[in-house]
Structure formats: structure tokens, C-alpha cells
Design an enzyme around this catalytic site. Structure first.
Site, PDB file in Angstrom:
ATOM      1  N   LYS A 191       0.628  -1.209   0.028  1.00 46.53           N
ATOM      2  CA  LYS A 191       0.265  -0.045   0.058  1.00 46.53           C
ATOM      3  C   LYS A 191       0.825   1.334   0.111  1.00 46.53           C
ATOM      4  O   LYS A 191       2.103   1.139   0.099  1.00 46.53           O
ATOM      5  CB  LYS A 191      -0.968  -0.117   1.252  1.00 46.53           C
ATOM      6  CG  LYS A 191      -0.273  -0.138   2.522  1.00 46.53           C
ATOM      7  CD  LYS A 191      -1.208  -0.273   3.556  1.00 46.53           C
ATOM      8  CE  LYS A 191      -0.418  -0.212   5.123  1.00 46.53           C
ATOM      9  NZ  LYS A 191      -1.469  -0.183   6.150  1.00 46.53           N
ATOM     10  N   TYR A 419      17.102  31.481   3.240  1.00 50.99           N
ATOM     11  CA  TYR A 419      15.842  32.321   3.691  1.00 50.99           C
ATOM     12  C   TYR A 419      15.966  32.930   4.999  1.00 50.99           C
ATOM     13  O   TYR A 419      16.614  32.288   6.057  1.00 50.99           O
ATOM     14  CB  TYR A 419      14.705  31.725   3.409  1.00 50.99           C
ATOM     15  CG  TYR A 419      14.130  31.301   2.131  1.00 50.99           C
ATOM     16  CD1 TYR A 419      13.671  32.382   1.110  1.00 50.99           C
ATOM     17  CD2 TYR A 419      14.090  29.863   1.545  1.00 50.99           C
ATOM     18  CE1 TYR A 419      13.334  32.399   0.101  1.00 50.99           C
ATOM     19  CE2 TYR A 419      13.554  29.864   0.227  1.00 50.99           C
ATOM     20  CZ  TYR A 419      13.074  30.774  -0.326  1.00 50.99           C
ATOM     21  OH  TYR A 419      12.881  30.895  -1.729  1.00 50.99           O
TER      22      TYR A 419
END
Length: 525
Positions: A191, A419
Site C-alpha cells: 500500500k 531564507y
């Protein structure tokens, strides 16, 4: 041998791995590409064609691009005749030979084959648009690699690669299979796109290894596997009423966790005229997530007994604390509760064999006496240990995430990186930029030195924040780092568990977070 140790130390980081392996990757124009550089002998060709044949799907034609064959001392005419016979036997639709020897022996190949005397001439004659919806085997040797051919046909994506070792998948599967009885079935969980590794190649590998079932979370994953040519039984763990058409059309076997869903499934089977459709009864033995309790099981039995459109194929439950020895008393109560449910269901259908399974990866190693008819292999299949007592030390992680350096710059102490100027250098530093960021699945909490990636065998801390498509690492003190150098995010040098520990989570989350834009490459050693 008389070489100075310092010289050896300088030269070792310059070594590059020899790609003696077989790779599988997405190609251009809906092509699938198998690139085998192990050797060019006739025996190796047979193995490559066998590997290819297990990946055949109805919507892809078969193409083999073959370099000169190593005759290994045998008469060349005989070797090429054997190769031609192999290609005919496999019903290859398109054969392309590249190399002076195979070009001179083009008449030995099956009719319709096209040959070129060199890679350069091939590349000058074709474009990627000449290949569409094909399964392509590129078979060369280390001495005359067809790497440029592979690069022409490879689907263009960013330079970040999640590599999946299919041999490790097989080894892990066999590790667990050796710990159960020969007649105990193996249900393999793929899955969430194979826990992030991609489900198609894993499913094909497990199908060839003899797994009893595959299990997926939602019906779309099962439909996808059917379209990829997977024929073995597939259990859908979280089906919904809206999925019934796809479930029946693709012959997927749903988990039954509510009477309402069971009634809807029966109604659709009746409408289609289907009889004896297999379903899997989920028992809530203690997870308290989905499934029937002992007091609600009689209603399920009543509904099942009143018709013959769907039939119980298995009854199963899920352990919630198998990896925590302090909760063993609770786990033992789960086993007892599940057994009572099994007895109730089976006694209602005395003429039918109903399989039972409750063990997960951890349970296989810790509670072998509870293996019952089948066991379910989840995170252990992917080489992630859930126990650290030595019982799972033979597991091999199947995935490694890597990228490459795209820029190297020297900065003075006090310079800010990234940043908001939050990455402040405390010394003169060499900073490398790598093209992987949070859009690729690299959590932003790994920035600011909280994690280290491996370059030339040295762990290099992150600097500043993780950006959307890139991040920076400190490579100060590592001689000769340059653009193109490999950077391991996790793998042999940086265990995925270390990344998970830094984030305060589990390896499952790290693995399933890797973006689909990251190229998956599958390989056999």
C-alpha cells in the site's frame, strides 16, 4: 604493495562504483526501460530476457537494443544464432543491434532487425519520438556500455533518485519466509505505492517469488497493479461502496469491516450474476480502528449464510503493539480474542476452508506460534527493523535516496545562507547546493544542521533552511568536492531511521513522503 598510506587515503574517495547491475526506470513516451550493464555474454542475455518477460503487459510492445555479444571463446556464428533463437522465443517485436560485430552479423538476427555499427550512428538516426509504449531492454557490457542510448530514452526528471534494490526485497522476503512453516502463506503489503518505493516493480518481484497475496489500501492501487500485469490475488484493505465497479472489474478482494458494506457488495454481485466472490473478514481484536467485534460477528455470519454471491476467504486482525514487549499481555489477549472469532466464523461454515492471519512483520519474529494460515509482511519487507534485539539484523533496507551537488561556493565567516538569513556561518566555509527540497519530501525540520547528508563518505550538515527545490550543506574540509558529486540523503551511510529520529517520527512517514516527482530506479545486483 608499497604504496604510501596517505596516497591511498587521497585516492580512495575518487573511486566510483562500477554499475554491474540491471536497472529499471521510466522511459520516454510511456516506455519502460530495463538497462543491463552486467555483461554481454549469451547466458546473461538469457537472464535479462527472462527478467523482461516477467514485466510484459498487453499495452506495451517488446523492444531489445543489443550490443555486441561476448562470444566467450565460442564460434561467433553459433553464439549469434543462439541469441536470435532466444529473441524469437520471447516474441520480441523490435530488435536493434548496435556495434561493429552485431552489425556485420545482421543476417543472423530475426527478420526485421535493424543494426548500426556504433552508438553514434544510432543516436544520429533516431529520436525519442521513435519509441512509444514499449518495454525496452538495453543490453550492453561494461566495455561497450550503451549508456548514451539509455540516457536518450530515459524520462527526463530532476537529478534526485530513489533507488530500490530488488535483490534486497527478495532477501527480506526470504528472511521472513524462512521463519514460518512451508505451508504458511505470505501476504505482502504494498500500500501507499509500496511504502513510497513504487508498487509495480515490487509486485512483479513478489509475484515471481511466490507470495500468496498482495495487499493495498485503496482500490485505485489494485487497479493500477492489474494494469501493470499483476495476476495474483490482491486484497483491498479500505474499500468503499463507490469502488464496487472497479473491485469487480479488476477482481480485487475487499476487506469487510461493516455489515452495510457487505450488503452493498452482495447486491452488486447479485446484479452481475457473480457467485462465490472472495472477501476477507476484518476483526477488531484491540486496535479499535476497523473491524467486527465478537458480539457483532453473528450478524455478519447471518448475512453471509443467507446467500452465495460472496464467501469468506479469510478472517484476520491487526496487532497494535507487537513491537512493545511491555504490552505483551495485551497482545496475548488479542490472540485469544481473535481465536474466539475464528472459531465462531469457521463453525458457521464447516464445509469451507477459511484462512486466518494476524501476525505482522514484528509478530513473525516475536510470536511464531501464532503464524496460523498466513502472515502479513509490511515494513519488514522494506528492510526496516521494528525490533533491535538482534532478531531482525539480517534485514536489508531496500531504498536509498540520493542527489548530486550542483554548485560549490566559498564563503567567509559571518555570511548568511538561505531564507531569512538564518543560516549564519561561524567559520570560513565551503557550501554545496543540492537540488532536493521539501517538494521532494525533505522535511523542513531537517534544515539548520539538524540532519547531515553524506558526500564522499563524510557526513555534511545542512545549512540554513530547506527550500522547496534545494538545500545547502557544509562540505568544508572535504577535498575536491565539485558539481556532480553524489549526495546520499538516506541509504547505507545515513539510515532512514536516523532521519525519522531527527523528525520525531517513524521510518514509514519518511519513506512515504518522497515525492512522485523523484525518479524511481529499480535494480538487481
Amino acid at each position: 604493495l608499497g604504496t604510501d598510506p596517505a596516497t591511498i587515503a587521497d585516492r580512495m574517495p575518487l573511486l566510483r562504483p562500477v554499475r554491474t547491475r540491471l536497472d529499471v526506470a521510466d522511459g520516454v513516451n510511456d516506455c519502460q526501460m530495463i538497462h543491463d550493464t552486467f555483461s554481454s555474454g549469451i547466458a546473461s542475455l538469457s537472464l535479462s530476457l527472462d527478467f523482461m518477460s516477467r514485466r510484459v503487459t498487453p499495452d506495451h510492445t517488446l523492444t531489445v537494443i543489443l550490443g555486441d555479444i561476448d562470444t566467450e571463446g565460442l564460434p561467433a556464428a553459433d553464439v549469434y544464432a543462439r541469441a536470435a533463437a532466444m529473441l524469437r522465443l520471447r516474441h520480441i517485436d523490435r530488435i536493434i543491434g548496435i556495434g561493429p560485430e552485431i552489425n556485420s552479423r545482421s543476417s543472423s538476427l530475426p527478420a526485421g532487425s535493424v543494426t548500426y555499427p556504433s552508438v553514434e550512428e544510432f543516436l544520429g538516426s533516431v529520436t525519442p519520438d521513435d519509441f512509444r509504449s514499449e518495454l525496452i531492454l538495453i543490453k550492453g557490457s561494461q566495455d561497450e556500455p550503451l549508456g548514451n542510448v539509455a540516457r536518450l530514452l530515459e524520462k527526463r526528471r530532476n537529478g534526485t533518485v530513489l533507488e530500490i534494490n530488488l535483490d534486497a526485497v527478495v532477501d527480506n522476503f526470504n528472511f521472513f519466509r524462512s521463519r514460518v512453516r512451508p505451508d504458511t502463506g505470505m501476504v505482502c503489503m504494498i500500500k501507499a505505492s509500496g511504502y513510497g518505493a513504487g508498487s509495480h516493480e515490487l509486485a512483479k518481484t513478489l509475484q515471481s517469488q511466490g507470495a500468496s497475496y498482495l495487499a493495498v489500501a485503496v482500490h485505485d492501487e489494485g487497479v493500477d497493479l492489474r494494469q501493470a500485469g499483476i495476476t495474483m490475488p490482491i486484497i483491498v484493505l479500505n474499500p468503499a461502496v463507490d469502488d464496487l465497479n472497479a473491485i469487480f472489474d479488476s477482481h480485487l478482494e475487499p476487506e469487510i469491516y461493516s455489515v452495510d458494506f457487505l450488503r452493498s457488495l452482495i447486491a452488486e454481485a447479485r446484479r452481475r450474476g457473480i457467485k462465490d466472490y472472495p472477501v476477507h473478514i476484518k476483526i477488531d481484536s484491540g486496535m479499535h480502528r476497523l473491524g467486527f467485534r465478537l458480539d457483532t460477528l453473528p450478524e455478519v455470519i447471518e448475512v453471509l449464510s443467507s446467500q452465495d454471491y460472496v464467501v469468506p476467504s479469510s478472517i484476520f486482525s491487526h496487532l497494535c503493539a507487537a513491537d512493545d514487549p511491555s504490552e505483551d499481555e495485551y497482545t496475548l489477549r488479542q490472540f485469544d480474542y481473535f481465536e474466539r472469532c475464528c472459531v465462531m466464523l469457521r463453525s458457521a461454515f464447516p464445509g469451507r476452508r477459511i484462512l486466518s492471519h494476524i501476525l505482522n512483520s514484528t509478530g513473525i519474529t516475536r510470536f511464531p506460534g501464532q503464524q496460523r494460515d498466513m502472515v502479513r509482511l509490511g515494513i519488514g519487507l522494506y528492510g526496516i527493523r521494528t525490533m533491535h534485539d538482534g532478531s531482525q539484523d539480517e534485514l536489508r533496507p531496500i531504498s536509498s535516496l540520493s542527489t548530486s551537488v550542483i554548485s560549490v561556493k566559498h564563503w567567509e565567516a559571518g555570511t548568511t545562507i538561505g531564507y531569512n538569513r538564518r543560516g549564519i556561518l561561524s567559520r570560513d566555509s565551503v557550501i554545496a547546493t543540492v537540488p532536493v527540497g521539501y517538494a521532494d519530501g525533505i522535511n523542513r525540520h531537517l534544515g539548520y544542521g539538524n540532519a547531515s547528508f553524506c558526500v564522499r563518505g563524510v557526513l555534511c550538515p545542512t545549512v540554513g533552511s530547506i527550500c522547496m527545490d534545494s538545500c545547502m550543506i557544509d562540505v568544508t574540509g572535504i577535498p575536491g568536492v565539485q558539481p556532480g558529486d553524489r549526495v546520499e540523503i538516506f541509504g547505507d551511510s545515513v539510515p532512514v531511521e536516523a532521519i525519522a529520529d531527527t523528525l520525531g517520527t517513524i521510518p514509514y512517514e519518511v519513506l512515504t513522503s518522497i515525492s512522485q516527482r523523484v525518479k524511481r530506479v529499480y535494480y538487481r545486483e
